[in-house]
Motif scaffolding. Structure first.
Motif, PDB file in Angstrom:
ATOM      1  N   SER A   1       0.852  -1.188   0.000  1.00 25.33           N
ATOM      2  CA  SER A   1       0.000   0.000   0.000  1.00 25.33           C
ATOM      3  C   SER A   1       0.888   1.237   0.000  1.00 25.33           C
ATOM      4  O   SER A   1       2.011   1.203   0.506  1.00 25.33           O
TER       5      SER A   1
ATOM      6  N   PHE B   1     -10.385   8.395  -6.771  1.00 24.29           N
ATOM      7  CA  PHE B   1      -9.872   7.122  -6.277  1.00 24.29           C
ATOM      8  C   PHE B   1      -9.665   6.186  -7.474  1.00 24.29           C
ATOM      9  O   PHE B   1     -10.317   6.349  -8.515  1.00 24.29           O
TER      10      PHE B   1
ATOM     11  N   MET C   1      -8.423  13.615   1.058  1.00 21.77           N
ATOM     12  CA  MET C   1      -7.550  12.772   0.249  1.00 21.77           C
ATOM     13  C   MET C   1      -7.682  13.145  -1.232  1.00 21.77           C
ATOM     14  O   MET C   1      -6.691  13.225  -1.948  1.00 21.77           O
TER      15      MET C   1
ATOM     16  N   PHE D   1      -5.548   5.117  -2.896  1.00 23.78           N
ATOM     17  CA  PHE D   1      -6.943   4.916  -2.494  1.00 23.78           C
ATOM     18  C   PHE D   1      -7.725   4.301  -3.654  1.00 23.78           C
ATOM     19  O   PHE D   1      -7.855   4.899  -4.712  1.00 23.78           O
TER      20      PHE D   1
ATOM     21  N   SER E   1     -11.355   2.303  -4.795  1.00 25.85           N
ATOM     22  CA  SER E   1     -12.745   2.161  -4.346  1.00 25.85           C
ATOM     23  C   SER E   1     -13.101   0.695  -4.088  1.00 25.85           C
ATOM     24  O   SER E   1     -13.301  -0.072  -5.038  1.00 25.85           O
TER      25      SER E   1
ATOM     26  N   ASP F   1      -1.324   5.207  -7.501  1.00 30.94           N
ATOM     27  CA  ASP F   1      -1.995   6.067  -6.511  1.00 30.94           C
ATOM     28  C   ASP F   1      -2.478   7.405  -7.068  1.00 30.94           C
ATOM     29  O   ASP F   1      -2.720   8.342  -6.303  1.00 30.94           O
TER      30      ASP F   1
ATOM     31  N   THR G   1     -12.221   1.101   1.587  1.00 30.70           N
ATOM     32  CA  THR G   1     -12.234   2.571   1.593  1.00 30.70           C
ATOM     33  C   THR G   1     -13.658   3.126   1.751  1.00 30.70           C
ATOM     34  O   THR G   1     -13.824   4.309   2.013  1.00 30.70           O
TER      35      THR G   1
ATOM     36  N   VAL H   1     -12.275  11.610   2.951  1.00 28.12           N
ATOM     37  CA  VAL H   1     -12.332  11.363   1.496  1.00 28.12           C
ATOM     38  C   VAL H   1     -12.069  12.675   0.752  1.00 28.12           C
ATOM     39  O   VAL H   1     -11.252  12.737  -0.180  1.00 28.12           O
TER      40      VAL H   1
END
Ligand code: NAP
Length: 249
Positions: A142, A213, A204, A187, A189, A242, A193, A201
């Motif tokens: 991640s 995302f 981010m 992130f 979907s 990302d 998340t 959200v």
């Protein structure tokens, strides 16, 4: 089709990124073996969906935390398929909390599932790969393990550990024609998340240059590439997906 009759093992395959991985490999001709923790109904539904479209999927309920259970399961898999071409360590959980609120159970649960679980599975298949002198491992880390994220000390530690594990193992087995790579999604979907609070959200999204995302398929397509001949000179690498979140100037 490059993956025709390739045996691909995917952990945590019922939902989110895992489901996209199962579909992507199955629809590229692979015999996909996937595991899940508890949702029998979802696993059966996915198997049926894939088979109705001409693919192959073989689900197993298996806790990645249980080494002994995995050992027995590995023997069953090798007896049935006689080989394994690709292993994708995808199963993972979050238990986000500020460190001052994080219980030992929250810490251990995440480390046990994400990092020890990956050891349990990989340790059990590495000898098979070594005997074959061929194989490919893709570990789902991640971006949290690359840059560290607040309220995720347990998760960031587990995912950073996966990146270090990937590099160490890649060096260890490269001479045996086994490649080991990782993917660090930002992130994406999924159910994971979906639990994020609206204000987080929003925050981010403001930090992601692509302003959205990612989709589980974005990760699955990258895994397909890392498992394919097209990436035959890539090992020990962590591919960040990302939307630019962790980009440095
Ligand atoms: P998800 O939707 O929550 O799905 C998790 C999957 O893992 C499910 O199939 C679940 O099985 C399985 N699983 C959980 N604990 C397990 C255990 N102890 N043993 C075996 N299987 C277990 O998660 P996701 O968002 O797709 O994430 C997949 C991977 O990508 C994880 O490693 C995650 O850390 C990583 N990742 C996700 C994101 C993101 O934004 N979504 C970002 C970076 C990295 P059941 O359905 O039976 O519960």
């Amino acid at each position: 089709m490059e993956f025709k009759d390739k045996v691909v093992v995917i952990t945590g395959g019922t939902r989110g990124i895992g489901k996209a991985l199962v579909e992507t490999f199955a629809f590229n001709g692979a015999k996909v073996i996937f595991t899940y923790a508890q949702n029998d109904e979802m696993a059966a539904k996915l198997k049926n969906e894939i088979e109705s479209k001409g693919g192959y999927a073989d689900p197993y309920k298996l806790d990645v935390k249980n080494y002994e259970e995995i050992e027995k399961w590995r023997d069953k898999i090798i007896e049935k398929y006689e080989k394994i071409d690709v292993l994708i360590n995808n199963a993972g959980i979050i238990k986000d909390k500020a460190l001052m609120m994080m219980t030992k159970e929250d810490w251990l649960d995440v480390i046990d599932t994400n990092l020890n679980g990956l050891y349990n599975i990989t340790r059990n298949f590495i000898v098979t790969f070594m005997k074959q002198k061929e194989g490919c491992i893709v570990n789902i880390s991640s971006v949290s393990g690359v840059i560290g994220l607040p309220r995720q000390t347990n998760y960031s530690a587990s995912k950073g550990g996966i990146i270090a594990f990937t590099k160490a193992l890649a060096k260890e087995v490269a001479s045996l024609n086994i490649r080991v790579n990782a993917i660090a999604p930002g992130f994406i979907s999924t159910d994971m998340t979906a639990t994020l609070k609206d204000d987080l959200v929003k925050k981010m999204l403001s930090l992601i240059p692509l302003q959205r995302f990612g989709k589980p398929e974005d990760v699955a397509k990258a895994a397909l590439f890392l498992a394919s001949k097209d990436s035959s000179y890539i090992t020990g690498h962590t591919l960040v997906i990302d939307g630019g979140l962790s980009m440095r100037d």
